[in-house]
Write an enzyme that holds these catalytic residues in place. Structure first.
Site, mmCIF file in Angstrom:
data_model
loop_
_atom_site.group_PDB
_atom_site.id
_atom_site.type_symbol
_atom_site.label_atom_id
_atom_site.label_comp_id
_atom_site.label_asym_id
_atom_site.label_seq_id
_atom_site.Cartn_x
_atom_site.Cartn_y
_atom_site.Cartn_z
ATOM 1 N N GLY A 98 98.150 81.468 3.568
ATOM 2 C CA GLY A 98 98.284 80.142 4.170
ATOM 3 C C GLY A 98 99.671 79.559 4.011
ATOM 4 O O GLY A 98 99.862 78.345 4.152
ATOM 5 N N ASN A 129 111.173 72.369 0.745
ATOM 6 C CA ASN A 129 110.872 73.255 -0.385
ATOM 7 C C ASN A 129 111.207 72.616 -1.721
ATOM 8 O O ASN A 129 110.381 72.602 -2.641
ATOM 9 C CB ASN A 129 111.643 74.576 -0.257
ATOM 10 C CG ASN A 129 111.207 75.394 0.934
ATOM 11 O OD1 ASN A 129 111.627 75.109 2.047
ATOM 12 N ND2 ASN A 129 110.360 76.393 0.722
ATOM 13 N N THR A 185 48.892 81.374 8.022
ATOM 14 C CA THR A 185 49.729 82.367 7.343
ATOM 15 C C THR A 185 49.761 83.615 8.218
ATOM 16 O O THR A 185 48.765 83.941 8.876
ATOM 17 C CB THR A 185 49.171 82.725 5.948
ATOM 18 O OG1 THR A 185 47.841 83.235 6.086
ATOM 19 C CG2 THR A 185 49.135 81.494 5.043
ATOM 20 N N HIS A 186 50.900 84.286 8.252
ATOM 21 C CA HIS A 186 51.083 85.454 9.130
ATOM 22 C C HIS A 186 50.870 85.083 10.599
ATOM 23 O O HIS A 186 50.495 85.932 11.415
ATOM 24 C CB HIS A 186 50.120 86.588 8.752
ATOM 25 C CG HIS A 186 50.182 86.989 7.322
ATOM 26 N ND1 HIS A 186 51.024 87.973 6.848
ATOM 27 C CD2 HIS A 186 49.502 86.525 6.230
ATOM 28 C CE1 HIS A 186 50.856 88.113 5.543
ATOM 29 N NE2 HIS A 186 49.944 87.237 5.144
ATOM 30 N N SER A 316 63.537 72.044 32.210
ATOM 31 C CA SER A 316 63.760 73.203 33.069
ATOM 32 C C SER A 316 64.365 72.776 34.384
ATOM 33 O O SER A 316 64.071 71.698 34.902
ATOM 34 C CB SER A 316 62.439 73.936 33.314
ATOM 35 O OG SER A 316 62.602 74.957 34.281
ATOM 36 N N LYS A 322 58.561 69.890 32.251
ATOM 37 C CA LYS A 322 58.630 70.706 31.040
ATOM 38 C C LYS A 322 59.458 69.995 29.965
ATOM 39 O O LYS A 322 60.526 69.466 30.244
ATOM 40 C CB LYS A 322 59.265 72.052 31.379
ATOM 41 C CG LYS A 322 58.933 73.184 30.427
ATOM 42 C CD LYS A 322 59.324 74.513 31.082
ATOM 43 C CE LYS A 322 58.935 75.693 30.211
ATOM 44 N NZ LYS A 322 59.774 75.795 29.030
ATOM 45 N N VAL A 323 58.955 69.983 28.737
ATOM 46 C CA VAL A 323 59.685 69.403 27.608
ATOM 47 C C VAL A 323 59.942 70.516 26.596
ATOM 48 O O VAL A 323 59.005 71.071 26.027
ATOM 49 C CB VAL A 323 58.894 68.259 26.940
ATOM 50 C CG1 VAL A 323 59.650 67.749 25.715
ATOM 51 C CG2 VAL A 323 58.656 67.133 27.934
ATOM 52 N N ASN A 324 61.194 70.834 26.384
ATOM 53 C CA ASN A 324 61.547 71.924 25.475
ATOM 54 C C ASN A 324 61.990 71.395 24.113
ATOM 55 O O ASN A 324 62.538 70.286 24.021
ATOM 56 C CB ASN A 324 62.663 72.778 26.079
ATOM 57 C CG ASN A 324 62.200 73.559 27.290
ATOM 58 O OD1 ASN A 324 61.012 73.856 27.420
ATOM 59 N ND2 ASN A 324 63.120 73.890 28.181
#
EC number: 4.2.1.2
Length: 462
Positions: A98, A129, A185-186, A316, A322-324
């Site tokens: 850097g 410097n 679950t699963h 869409s 449509k509600v996404n």
């Protein structure tokens, strides 16, 4: 465009006349035309905080005149305020220490400091410097600026965002504590719980990762400044690192300290890996929360549909009405980016050779991107989705009543195998669980109603 001639140890170079940077910045700009990813302004401002603190410390140590120190501080304050943002043009893809960004800050502060002195009628000259970079090396200044910027990003942005979402989830836990739903679950039906209990798990995730992030962030408060080139502190006063760390602490309101071992501070970035790992843990939990929300809101007629999320925009361009779950989608994309950033940071931090790691800019860029993306995405998800989540109790009740997993409550009374037979019979014949249980002859209607009560299945009992 008009130019002026600047000089460094390699000779002369043309620099745009209206820019405050000088030769080394210009050389970097010309030598590294790579990508569009600019050095984050948070790093630039952290550098300015460091340069201001270094000037004050060098003045107190009798190494820098009061006149120069005051001009450097004033110029640095202007950089911190964002007045000269356009004068920091360098990209991330530069020297791995850097150095060019350190010199960019040195040159801008020196030139602006000289303008300030000239306006006051002084003929004193500040050198980038010898004065602005006094007692410093790029090797200890960049990791210092990196830590300062990252600590500020985490404490001022990420942690407040987590707190905001936590508060919303607490409200939802209370609002939905009476609504019994089917657990899963699963991705398969399981025993019931309340919607409030389910959301309390989300809250606990944030509570825990918030603490993990805060704890890991303490290691980032150790600063490399004072180590100079290789960690020995050559050309710096023995108290310089401590004094600068105290100045930075006063200015930022964060409790920074001088790193106890500067050799480690220059060549290792394990603190950044650790803290970003905590951010990754947060990201992993956010992925789970966002996924749960979009699964639970799926539908409206052919999905789970147990919660309703705000309709923020048409979902869409071809399917009307449509509600996404767009906030979940944005949040999960941020999580994907954070996971990638973590891989980059981990690899980059493993590349310390002898006294220096030379992957510092990419570490800085990726950490800060993760912090800001997470903070922004959490706030957006909270404000545009979480606060507006509602329960569809009709659908939830229907799903509970249709679930075969309520049979689990029968296990202590008729045994696992008999309960499994009832569930399989109900599923095969299209019966309700109650109908199948009564057909088995193993218990009466009164017994079934007493035992298979979802309200009695949401907590342990003696």
């Amino acid at each position: 465009m008009e130019y002026r001639i600047e000089r460094d140890t390699l000779g002369e170079i043309k620099v745009p006349a209206d820019k405050l940077w000088a030769a080394q910045t210009q050389r970097s700009k010309e030598n590294f035309p790579i990508g569009t990813e600019q050095m984050p302004l948070e790093i630039v401002k952290a550098f300015a905080i460091l340069k201001k603190s270094a000037a004050l410390s060098n003045q107190k140590l009798g190494k820098l005149s009061e006149e120069k120190a005051e001009a450097i501080v004033e110029a640095a304050d202007e950089v911190i305020a964002g007045k000269w943002n356009e004068h920091f043009p360098l990209v991330v893809w530069q020297t791995g220490s850097g150095t060019q960004s350190n010199m960019n800050v040195n040159e801008v502060i020196a030139n602006r400091g000289n303008q300030i002195l000239k306006e006051k009628g002084s003929d004193v000259h500040i050198h980038p410097n010898d004065d602005v970079n006094m007692s410093q090396s790029s090797n200890d200044t960049f990791p210092t600026a990196l830590h300062v910027a990252c600590v500020i990003a985490v404490e001022n942005h990420v942690l407040p965002a987590i707190t905001k979402l936590k508060e919303t989830l607490v409200e939802k836990v209370t609002a939905f504590e009476h609504i019994i739903k089917i657990g899963r679950t699963h991705l398969q039906d399981a025993t019931p719980l309340t919607l409030g209990q389910e959301i309390s798990g989300w809250h606990r995730m944030l509570e825990k990762t918030e603490r993990m992030i805060a704890e890991s962030n303490t290691y980032m408060k150790e600063l490399a400044i004072g180590g100079t080139a290789v960690g020995t502190g050559i050309n710096a006063h023995p108290k310089f690192g401590e004094m600068v760390s105290e100045e930075i602490s006063q200015f930022t309101g964060k409790q920074f300290v001088s790193a106890p071992n500067k050799f480690h501070a220059l060549t290792s970035h394990d603190e950044v890996v650790y803290t970003h790992g905590a951010l990754k843990a947060l990201a992993a939990d956010l992925m789970k929360i966002a996924n749960d929300v979009r699964w639970l809101a799926s539908g409206p007629r052919s999905g789970l549909g147990e919660i309703i999320i705000p309709a923020n925009e048409p979902g869409s361009s071809i399917m009307p009405g449509k509600v996404n779950p767009t906030q979940s989608e944005a949040l999960t994309m941020v999580v994907a980016q954070v996971m990638g950033n973590d891989a980059t940071i981990g690899f980059a931090a493993s590349q310390g050779n002898f006294e220096l790691n030379v992957f510092k800019p990419v570490i800085a860029y990726n950490f800060l991107q993760s912090a800001h993306l997470l903070a922004d995405a959490i706030v957006s998800f909270n404000d545009n989705c979480a606060v507006g989540i509602e329960a569809d109790e009709e659908v939830i009740n229907e799903n509970v009543n249709r679930s075969l997993m309520l049979v689990t409550a029968l296990n202590p009374h008729i045994g696992y195998e008999n309960a499994a037979k009832i569930a399989k019979h109900a599923h095969k014949e299209g019966l309700t669980l109650k109908e199948a249980a009564l057909q088995s002859g193993l218990l009466t209607e009164e017994q079934f109603d007493e035992i298979v009560d979802p309200k009695k299945m949401i907590a342990p009992k003696e």
